[in-house]
Design an enzyme around this catalytic site. Structure first.
Site, short mmCIF file in Angstrom:
data_model
loop_
_atom_site.label_atom_id
_atom_site.label_comp_id
_atom_site.label_asym_id
_atom_site.label_seq_id
_atom_site.Cartn_x
_atom_site.Cartn_y
_atom_site.Cartn_z
N CYS A 1 -10.76 -2.87 -4.23
CA CYS A 1 -9.86 -3.93 -4.73
C CYS A 1 -10.66 -5.12 -5.23
O CYS A 1 -10.28 -5.75 -6.22
CB CYS A 1 -8.89 -4.36 -3.64
SG CYS A 1 -7.64 -3.09 -3.31
N GLU B 1 -3.13 -4.67 -3.06
CA GLU B 1 -3.67 -5.57 -4.08
C GLU B 1 -3.70 -4.89 -5.45
O GLU B 1 -3.36 -5.49 -6.48
CB GLU B 1 -5.11 -5.99 -3.75
CG GLU B 1 -5.28 -6.72 -2.43
CD GLU B 1 -5.57 -5.80 -1.27
OE1 GLU B 1 -4.86 -4.79 -1.10
OE2 GLU B 1 -6.51 -6.10 -0.52
N ASN C 1 0.83 -1.22 0.00
CA ASN C 1 0.00 0.00 0.00
C ASN C 1 0.86 1.26 0.00
O ASN C 1 1.90 1.33 0.65
CB ASN C 1 -0.99 0.00 1.17
CG ASN C 1 -0.35 -0.26 2.52
OD1 ASN C 1 0.65 -0.96 2.63
ND2 ASN C 1 -0.94 0.30 3.55
N CYS D 1 -10.44 -4.70 0.45
CA CYS D 1 -11.47 -3.65 0.45
C CYS D 1 -12.35 -3.78 -0.80
O CYS D 1 -12.02 -4.49 -1.76
CB CYS D 1 -10.82 -2.27 0.53
SG CYS D 1 -10.28 -1.62 -1.06
N GLU E 1 0.33 5.24 0.62
CA GLU E 1 -0.61 6.26 1.10
C GLU E 1 -0.23 7.66 0.62
O GLU E 1 0.85 7.87 0.06
CB GLU E 1 -0.68 6.20 2.64
CG GLU E 1 -1.16 4.85 3.12
CD GLU E 1 -1.43 4.78 4.61
OE1 GLU E 1 -0.95 5.64 5.38
OE2 GLU E 1 -2.14 3.82 5.02
N CYS F 1 -4.18 0.67 -2.51
CA CYS F 1 -3.98 -0.56 -1.73
C CYS F 1 -2.94 -1.48 -2.37
O CYS F 1 -2.69 -1.42 -3.59
CB CYS F 1 -5.28 -1.36 -1.64
SG CYS F 1 -6.58 -0.56 -0.71
N1 THU Z 1 -5.28 -1.40 2.52
C1 THU Z 1 -4.75 -2.26 1.61
O1 THU Z 1 -3.61 -2.11 1.18
N2 THU Z 1 -5.53 -3.29 1.18
C2 THU Z 1 -6.81 -3.51 1.60
O2 THU Z 1 -7.50 -4.38 1.07
C3 THU Z 1 -7.36 -2.74 2.71
C4 THU Z 1 -6.63 -1.49 3.03
C5 THU Z 1 -4.46 -0.29 2.98
C6 THU Z 1 -4.91 1.06 2.52
C7 THU Z 1 -4.36 1.95 3.61
O3 THU Z 1 -3.03 2.29 3.25
C8 THU Z 1 -4.34 1.09 4.84
O4 THU Z 1 -4.47 -0.25 4.40
C9 THU Z 1 -5.44 1.39 5.84
O5 THU Z 1 -6.66 1.42 5.23
#
Ligand code: THU
Length: 128
Positions: free
Chosen positions: A91, A57, A44, A88, A46, A55
């Protein structure tokens, strides 16, 4: 189960260390296996404008697609959670574009994994 995905699990654990998550401090790693046998990883990334975050994925999937891959077999997700982490909604939608029945292994750092198919956790998928 961890044995059958050991290579993918290890790759997801490793790439997770590159997570850029100064806001949530929640590191996620993903390893995507293509029908070709190739593996693409993602973590991920940000952003201060939170909605610009991507994310793990989707990074793995977009890396694969941009390298010419479109047939995906399975994806392994790893996060430091008690229960296996679930992808999420955004994704899930992106996964559904390429394989409506993608195998998803949701794992924590201890190696506790739950295997599901995308269709199980994301039924009635939107398509054009
Ligand atoms: N996140 C992912 O990388 N994958 C997911 O399926 C759920 C959320 C990340 C996004 C963000 O950087 C952190 O987790 C918190 O939401």
């Amino acid at each position: 189960m961890i044995e059958e995905i050991k290579k993918l699990f290890d790759a997801a654990v490793k790439v997770r260390e590159n997570s850029y998550s100064p806001y949530s401090k929640f590191k996620v790693g993903a390893a995507l296996e293509c029908e070709s046998g190739e593996i693409y990883t993602g973590t991920n990334v940000e952003n201060a404008s939170f909605g610009a975050t991507v994310c793990a994925e989707r990074i793995a999937i977009f890396k694969a697609v941009s390298e010419g891959e479109k047939k995906f077999k399975r994806i392994v997700l790893v996060a430091d959670t008690e229960k296996p982490p679930s992808p999420c909604g955004v994704c899930r939608q992106v996964m559904s574009e390429f394989n409506s029945e993608l195998e998803i292994y949701m794992c924590n750092l201890k190696g506790d994994c739950k295997k599901v198919t995308l269709l199980e956790i994301f039924p009635e998928q939107f398509r054009l």
